[in-house]
Write a protein that holds these residues in place. Sequence first.
Motif, PDB file in Angstrom:
ATOM      1  N   ALA A 105       7.957  -6.456   3.533  1.00  0.00           N
ATOM      2  CA  ALA A 105       7.358  -6.151   4.838  1.00  0.00           C
ATOM      3  C   ALA A 105       5.855  -6.427   4.832  1.00  0.00           C
ATOM      4  O   ALA A 105       5.295  -6.946   5.802  1.00  0.00           O
ATOM      5  CB  ALA A 105       7.640  -4.704   5.220  1.00  0.00           C
ATOM      6  N   VAL A 106       5.187  -6.088   3.729  1.00  0.00           N
ATOM      7  CA  VAL A 106       3.750  -6.373   3.588  1.00  0.00           C
ATOM      8  C   VAL A 106       3.509  -7.884   3.633  1.00  0.00           C
ATOM      9  O   VAL A 106       2.560  -8.358   4.275  1.00  0.00           O
ATOM     10  CB  VAL A 106       3.192  -5.767   2.284  1.00  0.00           C
ATOM     11  CG1 VAL A 106       1.779  -6.272   2.004  1.00  0.00           C
ATOM     12  CG2 VAL A 106       3.198  -4.243   2.345  1.00  0.00           C
ATOM     13  N   VAL A 129       3.783  -2.781   8.997  1.00  0.00           N
ATOM     14  CA  VAL A 129       4.803  -2.673   7.948  1.00  0.00           C
ATOM     15  C   VAL A 129       5.897  -1.689   8.356  1.00  0.00           C
ATOM     16  O   VAL A 129       7.096  -1.978   8.228  1.00  0.00           O
ATOM     17  CB  VAL A 129       4.158  -2.243   6.609  1.00  0.00           C
ATOM     18  CG1 VAL A 129       5.232  -1.843   5.592  1.00  0.00           C
ATOM     19  CG2 VAL A 129       3.296  -3.362   6.045  1.00  0.00           C
ATOM     20  N   VAL A 130       5.493  -0.531   8.875  1.00  0.00           N
ATOM     21  CA  VAL A 130       6.469   0.483   9.304  1.00  0.00           C
ATOM     22  C   VAL A 130       7.338  -0.063  10.432  1.00  0.00           C
ATOM     23  O   VAL A 130       8.565   0.120  10.442  1.00  0.00           O
ATOM     24  CB  VAL A 130       5.751   1.784   9.750  1.00  0.00           C
ATOM     25  CG1 VAL A 130       6.746   2.744  10.401  1.00  0.00           C
ATOM     26  CG2 VAL A 130       5.086   2.450   8.561  1.00  0.00           C
ATOM     27  N   ILE A 132       8.161  -3.201  11.116  1.00  0.00           N
ATOM     28  CA  ILE A 132       9.114  -4.195  10.604  1.00  0.00           C
ATOM     29  C   ILE A 132      10.253  -3.511   9.850  1.00  0.00           C
ATOM     30  O   ILE A 132      11.425  -3.876   9.999  1.00  0.00           O
ATOM     31  CB  ILE A 132       8.384  -5.212   9.704  1.00  0.00           C
ATOM     32  CG1 ILE A 132       7.512  -6.136  10.552  1.00  0.00           C
ATOM     33  CG2 ILE A 132       9.381  -6.050   8.901  1.00  0.00           C
ATOM     34  CD1 ILE A 132       6.632  -7.062   9.753  1.00  0.00           C
ATOM     35  N   LEU A 133       9.934  -2.493   9.043  1.00  0.00           N
ATOM     36  CA  LEU A 133      10.967  -1.769   8.308  1.00  0.00           C
ATOM     37  C   LEU A 133      11.942  -1.075   9.263  1.00  0.00           C
ATOM     38  O   LEU A 133      13.163  -1.091   9.054  1.00  0.00           O
ATOM     39  CB  LEU A 133      10.328  -0.734   7.376  1.00  0.00           C
ATOM     40  CG  LEU A 133       9.607  -1.297   6.144  1.00  0.00           C
ATOM     41  CD1 LEU A 133       8.811  -0.206   5.439  1.00  0.00           C
ATOM     42  CD2 LEU A 133      10.600  -1.917   5.178  1.00  0.00           C
ATOM     43  N   VAL A 134      11.420  -0.479  10.328  1.00  0.00           N
ATOM     44  CA  VAL A 134      12.272   0.227  11.297  1.00  0.00           C
ATOM     45  C   VAL A 134      13.143  -0.760  12.058  1.00  0.00           C
ATOM     46  O   VAL A 134      14.353  -0.542  12.228  1.00  0.00           O
ATOM     47  CB  VAL A 134      11.411   1.053  12.274  1.00  0.00           C
ATOM     48  CG1 VAL A 134      12.276   1.610  13.413  1.00  0.00           C
ATOM     49  CG2 VAL A 134      10.727   2.210  11.548  1.00  0.00           C
ATOM     50  N   VAL A 135      12.558  -1.872  12.497  1.00  0.00           N
ATOM     51  CA  VAL A 135      13.318  -2.873  13.262  1.00  0.00           C
ATOM     52  C   VAL A 135      14.460  -3.448  12.428  1.00  0.00           C
ATOM     53  O   VAL A 135      15.595  -3.575  12.912  1.00  0.00           O
ATOM     54  CB  VAL A 135      12.382  -4.010  13.745  1.00  0.00           C
ATOM     55  CG1 VAL A 135      13.192  -5.196  14.253  1.00  0.00           C
ATOM     56  CG2 VAL A 135      11.458  -3.501  14.841  1.00  0.00           C
ATOM     57  N   THR A 136      14.187  -3.788  11.175  1.00  0.00           N
ATOM     58  CA  THR A 136      15.239  -4.362  10.323  1.00  0.00           C
ATOM     59  C   THR A 136      16.298  -3.320   9.955  1.00  0.00           C
ATOM     60  O   THR A 136      17.467  -3.652   9.777  1.00  0.00           O
ATOM     61  CB  THR A 136      14.649  -4.970   9.043  1.00  0.00           C
ATOM     62  OG1 THR A 136      13.776  -4.012   8.407  1.00  0.00           O
ATOM     63  CG2 THR A 136      13.857  -6.214   9.354  1.00  0.00           C
ATOM     64  N   MET A 137      15.887  -2.052   9.860  1.00  0.00           N
ATOM     65  CA  MET A 137      16.856  -0.995   9.603  1.00  0.00           C
ATOM     66  C   MET A 137      17.806  -0.850  10.792  1.00  0.00           C
ATOM     67  O   MET A 137      19.033  -0.808  10.631  1.00  0.00           O
ATOM     68  CB  MET A 137      16.132   0.330   9.350  1.00  0.00           C
ATOM     69  CG  MET A 137      17.070   1.515   9.144  1.00  0.00           C
ATOM     70  SD  MET A 137      16.189   3.089   9.111  1.00  0.00           S
ATOM     71  CE  MET A 137      15.715   3.255  10.830  1.00  0.00           C
TER      72      MET A 137
END
Length: 306
Positions: A105-106, A129-130, A132-137
């Motif tokens: 993500a970074v 970063v947060v 992108i992590l949430v969207v992909t989750m």
Amino acid sequence: MSSDASSKKMGLVGLTVLVAVNMMGSGIIMLPASLAQVGTISLLSWVITALGAMCIAYTFAKCGAFCKRSGGMSAYSEEAHGKSSFFISSYTYYVCLVISCVAIAVSAVGYIKPFMPWLNTPMHTFYGVVAILVVTMVANFGGPKITGQISSVTVWGIILPVLGLSVIGWWWFDPQTFISAWNPHHDTTMHSVSSGIALTLWAFLGIESAGANSDAVENPERNVPLAVLFGTGFAAVVYILSTTVIQGIIPNAELANSTAPFGLVFSHMFNPTVGNIVTLAAVIACIGSLLGWQFTNAQVSKAAAD
């Protein structure tokens, strides 16, 4: 086995490509900038890491041939050391994947920065970063089929530029640029190579899944170990060629400070528009790769909980 069923199975070439593509996802995307901190002496790190990775890959392939049940390396561990080792192996792999997902993500945010300069501040990088992590989750809620289809397409966004750079980049390669960056911090060879290995090993993440497809392969006892070795070897050659050529095109100080090294090198080779296209493709590849790793992490966690 019927000939019809056998014809639907994957051959040596297909499995070799699969292994190489799985390994060459997002692991390479920020490495040129990271290795520039060490210098071009990191070429020695690549050689050592590649040899070690091939040994590890062959071990996983043989384990997969002997242990047919699901669970990957956790199942291999349980076969030898009992049920508790399945959980320990899964838990440590889970921690590894959590760190890896954040790192990917970074990298994605780093490649987005040329389009969104406001992400340069630490807090805005954190928010990016947060997000992108949430969207992909959330995207993984659609199930493994959707995740697999998206990841199998988006991964080429980084593989094609890396392969292209490995072949055509030598027309722009300057040996003097490469030599002048050999050991910029004047550390001992052992220290520099060790520092490089800590970075280059990251590029081989995914090697542990190499033997997971043995049920869908023709003659798995022969083809799985061969495909793992050929696939890992091919990925290693591409890694070494692409990072070497980029270090001979971009001055070391500029490369070390780049947040999008592959976009930067294509801008140098052609023009900023081509660089931006490569940068955008790398962002898409990162997000697609993150989809796959988020799914893998969920499966590992479920297996350990069960």
